[in-house]
Design a protein around this motif. Structure first.
Motif, PDB file in Angstrom:
ATOM      1  N   ALA A 141      37.733  37.704  35.429  1.00 25.32           N
ATOM      2  CA  ALA A 141      38.371  38.766  35.819  1.00 25.32           C
ATOM      3  C   ALA A 141      38.359  39.900  34.731  1.00 25.32           C
ATOM      4  N   VAL A 142      38.620  39.465  33.354  1.00 22.15           N
ATOM      5  CA  VAL A 142      38.844  40.217  32.391  1.00 22.15           C
ATOM      6  C   VAL A 142      37.525  40.659  31.723  1.00 22.15           C
ATOM      7  N   GLN A 143      36.494  39.780  32.040  1.00 20.26           N
ATOM      8  CA  GLN A 143      35.055  40.347  31.758  1.00 20.26           C
ATOM      9  C   GLN A 143      34.841  41.533  32.694  1.00 20.26           C
ATOM     10  N   TRP A 144      35.258  41.555  33.893  1.00 19.98           N
ATOM     11  CA  TRP A 144      34.781  42.605  34.982  1.00 19.98           C
ATOM     12  C   TRP A 144      35.602  43.848  34.635  1.00 19.98           C
ATOM     13  N   CYS A 145      37.011  43.733  33.978  1.00 18.54           N
ATOM     14  CA  CYS A 145      37.568  44.829  33.951  1.00 18.54           C
ATOM     15  C   CYS A 145      36.991  45.464  32.788  1.00 18.54           C
ATOM     16  N   ALA A 146      36.628  44.755  31.659  1.00 19.33           N
ATOM     17  CA  ALA A 146      35.984  45.252  30.365  1.00 19.33           C
ATOM     18  C   ALA A 146      34.690  46.086  30.948  1.00 19.33           C
ATOM     19  N   ALA A 147      33.915  45.713  31.615  1.00 20.65           N
ATOM     20  CA  ALA A 147      32.581  46.049  32.111  1.00 20.65           C
ATOM     21  C   ALA A 147      32.868  47.386  32.837  1.00 20.65           C
TER      22      ALA A 147
END
Length: 360
Positions: free
Chosen positions: A262-268
């Motif tokens: 979820a954090v990776q998606w938000c960062a992307a």
């Protein structure tokens, strides 16, 4: 006792003396050795002269307590004049009749049926006759094999001490004011404090105006592992819902992987949330406490989340599951997908989730 010679509590509880066995095997606080002793006693399997005679053994039978009457199970543990001093002492504490019962079983039942259910008096009325019989049995063997004189006062002291120690290891709650005499008699050290119940109102809290909040959750079961996450705005509106499929070996690993994805998606997609919420207290503490040792399987994921949240200036905290329904529902729905899914509209989510999840 089954035909396979195996023994269980279920076998004992179906015995014709169901009250006795229910108290001896399911009662709280009764030591196992005393429980087994009472089973043998009520089945008349203790090696007293009258019991051994049933098996063809005849031997001298003089009561080692009074040294006058014949030594039988009921006499030595109940009706002997010396033993009666012990029974009368504890009967006076509980205001029981001093009359001698016709048998040990009747004596026990008069104690066990003394008090109302779920009271402190009931607990000790069920416990004490077992302790009295146990310590009288020990005294019988000491007098018989070591030739010492029986001391009613010594047995009373040991019985009270054992009851006192049981009260320390198994605190009980007092029901009304009927248990005060147990403390004054030295049988109980005190009573357990009443259970305090606190009502907590749980709800999802909106982030500040113009900020986002990320909630994540995971599911780990025999069907596999999946994660769910949602990003919501300051008015509670859904910005995006995410479902992840992944492999995990534990619930903790599943929770961590769901948070990392979820954090990776938000960062992307340049969606830096103001706050991150998870319903795993262990995970929230692991991310927040930088001096905590991280399990090796989730160390890369934890390190990534820590560094990313630090870069964003975001915080992570634990919430109750009741305030994390949307992420929980997305994780559950994720088990039905073969790949990860993204929901960007309410209508997409409503095909999988029910309305109440979005009203919190």
């Amino acid at each position: 006792m089954a035909s396979s010679k195996s023994f269980s509590i279920q076998c004992a509880s179906t015995d014709r003396w169901s009250l006795s066995f229910r108290l001896l095997y399911l009662g709280r606080g009764l030591p196992s050795k005393v429980s087994i002793f009472m089973w043998r006693l009520l089945r008349r399997l203790l090696p007293f002269p009258d019991t051994l005679q049933r098996f063809g053994f005849s031997m001298p039978s003089v009561c080692p307590f009074c040294r006058r009457d014949s030594a039988s199970l009921d006499h030595c543990l109940l009706s002997c004049a010396s033993v009666q001093d012990v029974w009368i002492y504890f009967a006076d504490i509980f205001a029981l009749s001093r009359a001698v019962a016709s048998s040990i079983r009747s004596q026990c039942h008069s104690w066990w049926l003394l008090a109302p259910a779920r009271s402190a008096t009931m607990f000790y009325a069920q416990l004490l006759p077992c302790l009295i019989l146990w310590f009288l049995w020990k005294a019988y063997n000491v007098c018989l094999h070591e030739g010492t004189a029986f001391s009613p006062a010594g047995s009373i002291h040991m019985i009270k001490r054992e009851a006192f120690l049981i009260s320390l290891s198994h605190p009980i709650k007092k029901s009304g004011g009927n248990g005060d005499f147990l403390v004054s008699a030295g049988l109980v050290t005190g009573f357990a404090a009443p259970l305090q119940r606190t009502t907590i109102w749980v709800k999802w809290l909106h982030p500040p105006e113009g900020r986002l909040k990320l909630n994540t959750d995971a599911i780990f079961s025999d069907a596999g592992a999946a994660g769910g996450a949602c990003v919501r705005g300051s008015r509670g509106q859904l910005i995006v819902g995410l479902c992840f499929r992944f492999e995990a070996s534990s619930a903790m690993e599943a929770e961590t992987l769901s948070l990392q994805l979820a954090v990776q998606w938000c960062a992307a997609f340049a969606m830096a949330p103001f706050a991150v919420e998870v319903d795993s207290l262990s995970l929230a503490n692991l991310i927040s406490a930088h001096d905590t040792r991280i399990p090796w399987r989730i160390e890369p994921a934890v390190s990534y989340v820590r560094s990313t949240l630090s870069l964003w200036g975001s915080s992570i905290r634990h919430i109750y599951r009741e305030a994390n329904h949307v992420a929980d529902a997305l994780a559950t729905a994720g088990l039905g997908f073969n790949t990860s899914k993204i929901f960007i509209l309410y209508t997409h989510c409503l095909l999988r989730l029910s309305w109440p999840y979005f009203l919190m």
